[in-house]
Design an enzyme around this catalytic site. Sequence first.
Site, PDB file in Angstrom:
ATOM      1  N   ALA A 116       0.847  -1.197   0.000  1.00 17.77           N
ATOM      2  CA  ALA A 116       0.000   0.000   0.000  1.00 17.77           C
ATOM      3  C   ALA A 116       0.882   1.246   0.000  1.00 17.77           C
ATOM      4  O   ALA A 116       1.869   1.310   0.737  1.00 17.77           O
ATOM      5  CB  ALA A 116      -0.897  -0.012   1.236  1.00 17.77           C
ATOM      6  N   GLN A 169      -5.306  -6.953  -5.736  1.00 26.64           N
ATOM      7  CA  GLN A 169      -5.516  -7.497  -4.390  1.00 26.64           C
ATOM      8  C   GLN A 169      -6.657  -6.771  -3.676  1.00 26.64           C
ATOM      9  O   GLN A 169      -6.703  -5.547  -3.663  1.00 26.64           O
ATOM     10  CB  GLN A 169      -4.246  -7.387  -3.537  1.00 26.64           C
ATOM     11  CG  GLN A 169      -4.389  -8.228  -2.267  1.00 26.64           C
ATOM     12  CD  GLN A 169      -3.309  -8.000  -1.243  1.00 26.64           C
ATOM     13  OE1 GLN A 169      -3.116  -6.880  -0.778  1.00 26.64           O
ATOM     14  NE2 GLN A 169      -2.610  -9.048  -0.879  1.00 26.64           N
ATOM     15  N   CYS A 191      -3.061  -8.435   6.165  1.00 26.77           N
ATOM     16  CA  CYS A 191      -2.857  -7.077   6.689  1.00 26.77           C
ATOM     17  C   CYS A 191      -3.071  -7.048   8.208  1.00 26.77           C
ATOM     18  O   CYS A 191      -4.126  -7.432   8.707  1.00 26.77           O
ATOM     19  CB  CYS A 191      -3.797  -6.096   6.001  1.00 26.77           C
ATOM     20  SG  CYS A 191      -3.578  -4.435   6.640  1.00 26.77           S
ATOM     21  N   GLY A 210       9.180  -7.585  -1.053  1.00 29.78           N
ATOM     22  CA  GLY A 210       8.531  -6.322  -0.723  1.00 29.78           C
ATOM     23  C   GLY A 210       9.549  -5.241  -0.441  1.00 29.78           C
ATOM     24  O   GLY A 210      10.009  -4.534  -1.344  1.00 29.78           O
TER      25      GLY A 210
HETATM   26  C1  LIG Z   1       4.773  -0.168   2.973  1.00 28.52           C
HETATM   27  C2  LIG Z   1       4.187  -1.558   2.948  1.00 28.52           C
HETATM   28  C3  LIG Z   1       2.896  -1.734   2.501  1.00 28.52           C
HETATM   29  C4  LIG Z   1       2.332  -3.020   2.446  1.00 28.52           C
HETATM   30  N1  LIG Z   1       1.079  -3.184   1.919  1.00 28.52           N
HETATM   31  C5  LIG Z   1       0.593  -4.443   1.713  1.00 28.52           C
HETATM   32  C6  LIG Z   1      -0.628  -4.663   0.995  1.00 28.52           C
HETATM   33  O1  LIG Z   1      -1.288  -3.723   0.534  1.00 28.52           O
HETATM   34  N2  LIG Z   1      -1.039  -5.946   0.825  1.00 28.52           N
HETATM   35  C7  LIG Z   1      -0.329  -7.020   1.320  1.00 28.52           C
HETATM   36  O2  LIG Z   1      -0.738  -8.172   1.131  1.00 28.52           O
HETATM   37  N3  LIG Z   1       0.822  -6.831   1.982  1.00 28.52           N
HETATM   38  C8  LIG Z   1       1.311  -5.594   2.170  1.00 28.52           C
HETATM   39  N4  LIG Z   1       2.518  -5.417   2.773  1.00 28.52           N
HETATM   40  C9  LIG Z   1       3.298  -6.611   3.180  1.00 28.52           C
HETATM   41  C10 LIG Z   1       4.247  -7.051   2.047  1.00 28.52           C
HETATM   42  O3  LIG Z   1       3.508  -7.439   0.910  1.00 28.52           O
HETATM   43  C11 LIG Z   1       5.124  -8.226   2.505  1.00 28.52           C
HETATM   44  O4  LIG Z   1       4.306  -9.301   2.860  1.00 28.52           O
HETATM   45  C12 LIG Z   1       6.006  -7.874   3.698  1.00 28.52           C
HETATM   46  O5  LIG Z   1       6.618  -6.606   3.534  1.00 28.52           O
HETATM   47  C13 LIG Z   1       7.095  -8.949   3.912  1.00 28.52           C
HETATM   48  O6  LIG Z   1       7.910  -9.059   2.788  1.00 28.52           O
HETATM   49  P1  LIG Z   1       9.376  -8.373   2.718  1.00 28.52           P
HETATM   50  O7  LIG Z   1      10.153  -8.897   3.878  1.00 28.52           O
HETATM   51  O8  LIG Z   1       9.916  -8.809   1.388  1.00 28.52           O
HETATM   52  O9  LIG Z   1       9.158  -6.899   2.830  1.00 28.52           O
HETATM   53  C14 LIG Z   1       3.079  -4.153   2.872  1.00 28.52           C
HETATM   54  C15 LIG Z   1       4.385  -3.949   3.344  1.00 28.52           C
HETATM   55  C16 LIG Z   1       4.939  -2.680   3.380  1.00 28.52           C
HETATM   56  C17 LIG Z   1       6.353  -2.506   3.879  1.00 28.52           C
END
Ligand SMILES: Cc1cc2nc3c(=O)[nH]c(=O)nc-3n(C[C@H](O)[C@H](O)[C@H](O)COP(=O)(O)O)c2cc1C
Length: 318
Positions: free
Chosen positions: A19, A71, A102, A227
Amino acid sequence: MFKIGNIKIESPLFLAPMAGVTDHPFRVICKRFGAGMVYTEFVSADGIIRENEKTLNMIKFSDEERPIGVQIFGDDPEVISKSAKYIYDNFKPDLIDINYGCPVPKVTKKGAGSAALKDLCIMEDITAAVIDAVPQIPITVKMRVGWDSENIVSTKAGILLEKLGVKAIALHGRTSTQLYKGKANWDYIKELKEAVNIPVIGNGDVLNYADFNNMREYTKCDAVMIGRGALGNPWIFRNIIDEIFSEDYKINNLDTVKKTCIEHIKLLIENKAEKVSVGLSKKHLSWYLKGFKNSSIYRKEIMYCENVNDIIKILKNI
Ligand SMILES: Cc1cc2nc3c(=O)[nH]c(=O)nc-3n(C[C@H](O)[C@H](O)[C@H](O)COP(=O)(O)O)c2cc1C
């Protein structure tokens, strides 16, 4: 290469939905650097069926981004299934993904996002309703491993979701109460992969090729979702692909960063109002410029800019 439903996925590197980050411009940039699959930011089912303009704008994408997933999140099976049908009828994405991950209280207190991990009957009702409403494209799920460490449900939920007809599951190896603290536990990704026959996409704490490789080797997941590792670093996809295929495509130099920043800003201006573009440019540039010599000076200068041309001017002078 593998498939989600009938969709061919060329690269096992997915951009995670985020997001406020994974809007059309950022998705295009990540795609150009080799992301195999991208997602919109999560969008509210309520907002969609009320045809809220801001919500609908978050769904718009270009063909260059395909395959792309939209999503959605919501707590009411009827509303969320209607929103899924609306998305299919009006936007025709390659898949629709349901958010069960979330952890934000504003979302979970109404029973949406990761709140569904507390009650798999709610998850079942929502998922079945969406699959029923949109039989034309794959419905996938992204979730966390459970509400808290006493209540890990990812494998049980995964088996249930597969039976309902979900075509892939992305699993972030943290609980909801954990937020982003501690380390993602990849054991649950491995356990899920062993328990289901649909593709499993591993997620959590992948920042480079070594992490990517370790996660794949350890969990045997079909793809890896990135992410935070892509913030200000969209070439993470290209760099990992280069390691896989032993290519040599040097990206992390200042020229590529400047070029990518300008490309990103141009995409923002083409798609959003000037004020919004300025705000988003500042946010992304603070990530892009991290670690470069004197970057704090440039970042400060950029923070005072009121239009994108001034931002581009500063960038060109770096
Ligand atoms: C700024 C931000 C916004 C996120 N928004 C969403 C979202 O809209 N939908 C979702 O499923 N996960 C969301 N996440 C979680 C990420 O998709 C991911 O699951 C999480 O950051 C772990 O992965 P990473 O270690 O590669 O960052 C968000 C994470 C961050 C940091």
